[in-house]
Design a protein around this motif. Structure first.
Motif, PDB file in Angstrom:
ATOM      1  N   PRO A 154     -77.931 -70.795  94.600  1.00 45.94           N
ATOM      2  CA  PRO A 154     -78.686 -70.985  95.848  1.00 45.94           C
ATOM      3  C   PRO A 154     -80.057 -71.618  95.607  1.00 45.94           C
ATOM      4  N   TRP A 155     -80.839 -71.692  96.690  1.00 46.85           N
ATOM      5  CA  TRP A 155     -82.096 -72.432  96.625  1.00 46.85           C
ATOM      6  C   TRP A 155     -83.310 -71.563  96.335  1.00 46.85           C
ATOM      7  N   ASN A 156     -83.180 -70.249  96.314  1.00 44.22           N
ATOM      8  CA  ASN A 156     -84.411 -69.444  96.291  1.00 44.22           C
ATOM      9  C   ASN A 156     -85.036 -69.310  94.898  1.00 44.22           C
ATOM     10  N   LYS A 235     -71.842 -64.997 104.181  1.00 43.01           N
ATOM     11  CA  LYS A 235     -70.847 -65.774 104.933  1.00 43.01           C
ATOM     12  C   LYS A 235     -70.162 -66.798 104.010  1.00 43.01           C
ATOM     13  N   THR A 236     -70.977 -67.522 103.238  1.00 40.99           N
ATOM     14  CA  THR A 236     -70.385 -68.499 102.306  1.00 40.99           C
ATOM     15  C   THR A 236     -69.556 -67.773 101.250  1.00 40.99           C
ATOM     16  N   GLY A 237     -70.060 -66.618 100.800  1.00 41.98           N
ATOM     17  CA  GLY A 237     -69.350 -65.856  99.778  1.00 41.98           C
ATOM     18  C   GLY A 237     -67.955 -65.447 100.236  1.00 41.98           C
ATOM     19  N   GLU A 254     -72.445 -62.893  94.147  1.00 45.95           N
ATOM     20  CA  GLU A 254     -73.740 -62.223  94.313  1.00 45.95           C
ATOM     21  C   GLU A 254     -74.272 -62.688  95.651  1.00 45.95           C
ATOM     22  N   LEU A 255     -74.313 -61.781  96.647  1.00 41.96           N
ATOM     23  CA  LEU A 255     -74.528 -62.236  98.024  1.00 41.96           C
ATOM     24  C   LEU A 255     -75.805 -61.668  98.646  1.00 41.96           C
ATOM     25  N   GLY A 256     -75.839 -61.639  99.944  1.00 43.19           N
ATOM     26  CA  GLY A 256     -77.072 -61.304 100.661  1.00 43.19           C
ATOM     27  C   GLY A 256     -77.441 -59.833 100.586  1.00 43.19           C
ATOM     28  N   ILE A 287     -86.309 -63.748  98.276  1.00 41.58           N
ATOM     29  CA  ILE A 287     -85.683 -63.222  97.053  1.00 41.58           C
ATOM     30  C   ILE A 287     -84.689 -62.172  97.522  1.00 41.58           C
ATOM     31  N   CYS A 288     -83.500 -62.232  96.969  1.00 44.45           N
ATOM     32  CA  CYS A 288     -82.464 -61.291  97.415  1.00 44.45           C
ATOM     33  C   CYS A 288     -82.841 -59.858  97.054  1.00 44.45           C
ATOM     34  N   LEU A 289     -83.900 -59.667  96.263  1.00 44.83           N
ATOM     35  CA  LEU A 289     -84.311 -58.334  95.828  1.00 44.83           C
ATOM     36  C   LEU A 289     -85.474 -57.785  96.653  1.00 44.83           C
ATOM     37  N   GLU A 389     -79.852 -57.399 109.938  1.00 44.61           N
ATOM     38  CA  GLU A 389     -79.416 -58.677 109.359  1.00 44.61           C
ATOM     39  C   GLU A 389     -80.420 -59.185 108.330  1.00 44.61           C
ATOM     40  N   GLU A 390     -79.921 -59.972 107.391  1.00 48.46           N
ATOM     41  CA  GLU A 390     -80.802 -60.535 106.367  1.00 48.46           C
ATOM     42  C   GLU A 390     -81.655 -61.649 106.986  1.00 48.46           C
ATOM     43  N   ILE A 391     -82.979 -61.517 106.880  1.00 54.26           N
ATOM     44  CA  ILE A 391     -83.881 -62.546 107.437  1.00 54.26           C
ATOM     45  C   ILE A 391     -84.288 -63.523 106.335  1.00 54.26           C
TER      46      ILE A 391
HETATM   47  P1  NDP Z   1     -75.606 -70.438 100.790  1.00 53.19           P
HETATM   48  O1  NDP Z   1     -74.512 -69.450 100.837  1.00 53.19           O
HETATM   49  O2  NDP Z   1     -75.874 -71.260 101.983  1.00 53.19           O
HETATM   50  O3  NDP Z   1     -75.397 -71.478  99.593  1.00 53.19           O
HETATM   51  C1  NDP Z   1     -75.284 -71.079  98.241  1.00 53.19           C
HETATM   52  C2  NDP Z   1     -74.671 -72.211  97.446  1.00 53.19           C
HETATM   53  O4  NDP Z   1     -73.330 -72.416  97.886  1.00 53.19           O
HETATM   54  C3  NDP Z   1     -75.360 -73.554  97.634  1.00 53.19           C
HETATM   55  O5  NDP Z   1     -75.316 -74.288  96.431  1.00 53.19           O
HETATM   56  C4  NDP Z   1     -74.506 -74.193  98.692  1.00 53.19           C
HETATM   57  O6  NDP Z   1     -74.644 -75.589  98.708  1.00 53.19           O
HETATM   58  C5  NDP Z   1     -73.133 -73.761  98.243  1.00 53.19           C
HETATM   59  N1  NDP Z   1     -72.084 -73.811  99.252  1.00 53.19           N
HETATM   60  C6  NDP Z   1     -72.202 -73.759 100.601  1.00 53.19           C
HETATM   61  N2  NDP Z   1     -70.969 -73.859 101.180  1.00 53.19           N
HETATM   62  C7  NDP Z   1     -70.062 -73.959 100.179  1.00 53.19           C
HETATM   63  C8  NDP Z   1     -68.636 -74.100 100.133  1.00 53.19           C
HETATM   64  N3  NDP Z   1     -67.893 -74.138 101.234  1.00 53.19           N
HETATM   65  N4  NDP Z   1     -68.040 -74.184  98.932  1.00 53.19           N
HETATM   66  C9  NDP Z   1     -68.777 -74.148  97.797  1.00 53.19           C
HETATM   67  N5  NDP Z   1     -70.123 -74.044  97.773  1.00 53.19           N
HETATM   68  C10 NDP Z   1     -70.771 -73.934  98.952  1.00 53.19           C
HETATM   69  O7  NDP Z   1     -76.891 -69.604 100.336  1.00 53.19           O
HETATM   70  P2  NDP Z   1     -78.383 -70.130 100.286  1.00 53.19           P
HETATM   71  O8  NDP Z   1     -78.480 -71.314  99.365  1.00 53.19           O
HETATM   72  O9  NDP Z   1     -78.872 -70.237 101.691  1.00 53.19           O
HETATM   73  O10 NDP Z   1     -79.121 -68.929  99.528  1.00 53.19           O
HETATM   74  C11 NDP Z   1     -79.647 -67.823 100.170  1.00 53.19           C
HETATM   75  C12 NDP Z   1     -78.682 -66.661 100.089  1.00 53.19           C
HETATM   76  O11 NDP Z   1     -78.421 -66.329  98.722  1.00 53.19           O
HETATM   77  C13 NDP Z   1     -79.246 -65.393 100.701  1.00 53.19           C
HETATM   78  O12 NDP Z   1     -78.248 -64.775 101.474  1.00 53.19           O
HETATM   79  C14 NDP Z   1     -79.571 -64.531  99.498  1.00 53.19           C
HETATM   80  O13 NDP Z   1     -79.549 -63.153  99.749  1.00 53.19           O
HETATM   81  C15 NDP Z   1     -78.493 -64.924  98.549  1.00 53.19           C
HETATM   82  N6  NDP Z   1     -78.870 -64.592  97.189  1.00 53.19           N
HETATM   83  C16 NDP Z   1     -78.237 -63.556  96.562  1.00 53.19           C
HETATM   84  C17 NDP Z   1     -78.617 -63.174  95.291  1.00 53.19           C
HETATM   85  C18 NDP Z   1     -77.925 -62.053  94.568  1.00 53.19           C
HETATM   86  O14 NDP Z   1     -78.141 -61.925  93.363  1.00 53.19           O
HETATM   87  N7  NDP Z   1     -77.100 -61.267  95.216  1.00 53.19           N
HETATM   88  C19 NDP Z   1     -79.713 -63.856  94.580  1.00 53.19           C
HETATM   89  C20 NDP Z   1     -80.290 -64.942  95.336  1.00 53.19           C
HETATM   90  C21 NDP Z   1     -79.874 -65.289  96.593  1.00 53.19           C
HETATM   91  P3  NDP Z   1     -75.672 -76.270  99.780  1.00 53.19           P
HETATM   92  O15 NDP Z   1     -77.004 -75.673  99.556  1.00 53.19           O
HETATM   93  O16 NDP Z   1     -75.602 -77.680  99.428  1.00 53.19           O
HETATM   94  O17 NDP Z   1     -75.103 -75.930 101.120  1.00 53.19           O
END
Ligand code: NDP
Length: 490
Positions: A154-156, A235-237, A254-256, A287-289, A389-391
């Motif tokens: 992800p981007w964070n 949602k993506t996960g 590793e999700l939200g 940060i997810c933490l 919800e996660e903000i």
């Molecule tokens: P996203 O779920 O939007 O994206 C994560 C990654 O998945 C990006 O590289 C994205 O690409 C890619 N992606 C999106 N759609 C698909 C698909 N259909 N198939 C394959 N890859 C895809 O998350 P964010 O980037 O918005 O990150 C923020 C989220 O990450 C928050 O919910 C946060 O809690 C979570 N997070 C969890 C952590 C943990 O350890 N549990 C740690 C850090 C963050 P693109 O950006 O190009 O869409």
């Protein structure tokens, strides 16, 4: 968007070479501090992913055949070369993501270096196999790499989280194709230079930039990809899990999160307030933490709110490259709109704003940046979307409680289970509360203390699986048992 001649162009890193996307198409990359486009990144598609997976597949047999010590040496070289460029990487991360330079320089780039060193040391110190001898059988447990791993980040915390995947995956003998977030591609691009300078064999680590829905999905569904390590939103996960299930591909998710912090009246506020400032607003709360929901024992509540708000008032957003700024901008315009949508809900529901809630006025060139004030809310209903919800922004809610149960019930009421935190000087209570919280990590009288030997992951809808030391070994390898009968004739 196609090629704009005046802007720097990023490239994919495939088979040890930097290459343009096959389609020749690019995506604009914005600086969150100014809102201006400052680079373009490949808008890769399935053909780029095919080339990267093919390169990783070719590199796999020779890479897995290397001894763990030879692979460890390579990881140490990568760590050394990255560390030598810490300042440059930290600036790039700050400009690309919006985090403060100080945070990138002091914590995140050093952690990326540590990820390589940690797994280098881990594989150097392990026995190649583990015997389990009993009366009935002589078992020898060995671990073998699976092949090509897809690593999606992800981007964070861009480089910190990407290297948390690359380091164990290649340490254990896999080869990888990475897809960093399209919003924060810069340090992943620069990592290609470090890998080249380190002499990593071509194809062991490939980096493909582009959209998740296109490049990311092509990677996850590629038939030659054997496992997927994904960090991102829930949602993506879920979508990735469905894609992996079709082929019974191994997935780590590793999700939200919506992490609670439970603060008891005996907490040492001298330590608790500065920690709470970081756990609420570090990296703009992205940060997810981060603890976005605080539960404070009622007898402490008024004093806590007052002292915390006073300290947070001094934590100013501003130029992320300046040491005077505590917060930088949010990562994108769209993300700031999402966060502000939750502030609108809070307003409409009659929440109390102790601090923030608006866009700060900043001088040029930052007036077009995606800044938001740190925001402290109370009087938010337990079932409000703001609480559930996660903000993922600089927004924290504070709710009073009376007695442990009154804190634990709401703390456990969301669908998430990433880290939680509690503050008390009563050790027995800390142990009780820590065991009762539905979170995969509970920090007692601390926050964000990460020992890479310990398991990390999420419960409930915060993810599948654990990573760190032995847990990463389990995920990135096949565990095989070679069983023979004691005393059987040869
Ligand atoms: P996203 O779920 O939007 O994206 C994560 C990654 O998945 C990006 O590289 C994205 O690409 C890619 N992606 C999106 N759609 C698909 C698909 N259909 N198939 C394959 N890859 C895809 O998350 P964010 O980037 O918005 O990150 C923020 C989220 O990450 C928050 O919910 C946060 O809690 C979570 N997070 C969890 C952590 C943990 O350890 N549990 C740690 C850090 C963050 P693109 O950006 O190009 O869409």
């Amino acid at each position: 968007m196609t090629f704009r001649e005046s802007l720097p162009l990023l490239a994919n890193f495939i088979d040890g070479e930097f290459s343009a996307p096959a389609s020749g198409r690019y995506i604009d990359n914005f600086s969150p501090a100014t809102g201006l486009v400052y680079a373009q990144i490949p808008n890769s598609d399935a053909s780029d992913v095919d080339a990267a997976v093919e390169a990783a597949k070719r590199a796999f047999p020779a890479w897995r055949a290397l001894s763990p010590l030879a692979r460890a040496e390579m990881l140490h070289t990568i760590a050394d070369k990255l560390e030598a460029r810490t300042e440059e990487f930290a600036r790039a991360e700050s400009i690309d993501q919006g985090k403060t330079l100080r945070l990138a320089r002091d914590i995140e780039i050093p952690r990326a270096v540590k990820n390589f060193r940690f797994f280098a040391d881990f594989i150097s110190g392990r026995e190649a196999s583990r015997p389990i001898a009993t009366d009935i059988a002589m078992n020898e447990v060995v671990h073998s790499p699976l092949g090509v791993a897809a690593l999606i980040s992800p981007w964070n915390l861009p480089l910190y989280l990407l290297t948390w995947k690359i380091a164990p995956a290649i340490a254990f003998g896999n080869t990888v194709v990475c897809k960093p977030s399209e919003l924060t591609p810069m340090t992943a691009f620069m990592l290609g230079e470090v890998l080249t300078a380190s002499g990593l064999p071509p194809g062991v680590c490939n980096i493909v930039h582009g959209l998740g829905s296109k490049a990311g999905e092509a990677l996850v569904t590629h038939p030659d990809v054997k496992l997927v390590s994904f960090t991102g939103g829930t949602k993506t996960g879920k979508h990735i899990a469905e894609l992996c299930a079709r082929d019974l591909k191994r997935a780590s998710l590793e999700l939200g999160g919506k992490n609670p912090g439970i603060i008891f009246a005996d907490a040492d506020l001298g330590e608790c307030i500065p920690t709470t400032l970081r756990s609420s607003f570090q990296n703009q709360g992205e940060i997810c933490l981060c603890n976005s929901r605080l539960y404070v024992e009622d007898s402490l509540f008024p004093e806590f709110v007052e002292r915390f708000s006073a300290v947070a008032r001094r934590a100013k957003p501003g130029d992320p490259l300046s040491d005077n700024s505590f917060l930088g901008p949010l990562v994108s315009r769209e993300h700031r709109e999402k966060v502000m949508g939750y502030l609108e809900i809070a307003r409409a529901e009659g929440a109390t704003f102790h601090l923030g809630g608006g866009i700060p006025e900043l001088p040029e060139p930052f007036s077009g940046g995606y800044f938001l004030e740190p925001t402290i809310l109370s009087n938010v209903a337990a079932d409000s979307r703001v609480q559930m919800e996660e903000i993922f922004g600089p927004v924290v809610t504070i709710t009073p409680f009376h007695g442990e149960d009154e804190a634990l019930h709401p703390a456990n009421s969301t669908e998430f289970g990433l880290p939680a935190r509690t503050r008390t000087q009563d050790e027995a209570r800390a142990a009780r509360v820590a065991r009762a919280i539905d979170s995969a990590t509970v920090w007692v009288n601390t926050w964000m203390l990460r020992d890479l030997n310990a398991p990390f992951g999420g419960m409930k809808k915060s993810g599948w699986g654990r990573e760190g030391a032995e847990w990463s070994l389990d995920f990135y390898t096949e565990t095989k048992n070679i069983c023979s009968k004691p005393g059987a004739s040869k």
